[in-house]
Write a protein that holds these residues in place. Structure first.
Motif, PDB file in Angstrom:
ATOM      1  N   GLU A  45      69.735  20.980  83.973  1.00 47.52           N
ATOM      2  CA  GLU A  45      70.123  22.148  84.314  1.00 47.52           C
ATOM      3  C   GLU A  45      71.517  22.646  83.637  1.00 47.52           C
ATOM      4  N   LEU A  46      72.519  21.591  83.484  1.00 47.46           N
ATOM      5  CA  LEU A  46      73.736  21.891  82.856  1.00 47.46           C
ATOM      6  C   LEU A  46      73.677  21.722  81.236  1.00 47.46           C
ATOM      7  N   GLU A  49      65.498  27.023  74.891  1.00 51.49           N
ATOM      8  CA  GLU A  49      65.151  26.479  76.142  1.00 51.49           C
ATOM      9  C   GLU A  49      63.730  25.987  76.234  1.00 51.49           C
ATOM     10  N   GLU A  59      63.223  18.086  76.407  1.00 54.50           N
ATOM     11  CA  GLU A  59      64.653  17.585  76.852  1.00 54.50           C
ATOM     12  C   GLU A  59      64.914  16.480  75.893  1.00 54.50           C
TER      13      GLU A  59
END
Length: 226
Positions: free
Chosen positions: A47-48, A63, A67
């Motif tokens: 999230e950060l 986004e 990941e």
């Protein structure tokens, strides 16, 4: 309690102070460990990650990226800025997406291209070609190339396959051992024979009978030879 009694209880007071400070230090240590994890691309909470990318001057961010790609782009940000504007920077910026990038400078082209230009060939293997992909690659190249250089971009699909080869070799030998046997010994020899023959002939010459005494003639061979 007198002042002298308080002085003699110094060790006890020190233990009480340490016991009171211990929870505070534990909180501070946990906070320090948490802060250290926040500044590491591999341990920062997902999230950060956008805030960590902003602090590391990452110029492109989406986004929708997986990941692993996000973390790799943040991790290589320092190296990317150190070589910004070079051929390495362009290839390195596209590497996290699995693209095979080839760059040809104008003086490397046959025939030579316009001065100050480069040709960039990007091969994509994990997805199809569309407008969004073209725009992403174009923006990535524009953000990492020299501003004074112009480039021609070409996209292609790359298919890879693994070829596995196997081979086996069998080798054997058959040895037969017989008992020792002395075979017939053959010897060659040469024999030379030498023979010699010698003969002698004796001739006696006597005078005629008219001149010789009778005693000589009696012993003489009248044939004249012997």
């Amino acid at each position: 309690m007198s002042e002298s009694q308080l002085l003699h209880r110094g060790a006890e007071l020190l233990e009480q102070i340490q016991a009171a400070q211990s929870p505070i230090f534990e909180v501070l240590n946990d906070a320090a460990s948490c802060l250290e994890a926040l500044w590491q691309p591999d341990t920062c909470p997902i999230e950060l990650l956008p805030w960590l990318a902003w602090s590391q001057s990452v110029t492109q961010w989406n986004e929708q990226w997986p990941e692993p790609i996000k973390r790799q782009i943040i991790a290589q940000s320092y190296e990317q800025h150190k070589h910004l504007g070079t051929r390495f920077a362009i290839i390195n910026a596209l590497a996290p997406f699995g693209y095979d990038t080839r760059i040809t400078e104008w003086f490397e082209q046959v025939p030579k291209g316009p001065a100050g230009t480069i040709a960039i060939d990007v091969a994509v293997s994990d997805r199809g070609l569309d407008e969004s992909l073209y725009q992403q690659i174009f923006q990535t190249i524009s953000a990492n190339k020299r501003h004074s250089i112009q480039f021609d971009l070409s996209l292609s699909l790359l298919s890879t396959a693994k070829i596995q080869l196997a081979s086996a070799t069998l080798f054997g030998s058959s040895v037969t051992v017989y008992p020792y046997y002395a075979s017939e010994i053959v010897s060659d020899a040469q024999v030379r024979l030498v023979a010699a023959s010698q003969s002698c002939s004796y001739t006696h010459i006597y005078p005629r009978s008219s001149y010789a005494p009778t005693t000589i003639l009696d012993h003489a061979d009248t044939s004249g030879s012997r």
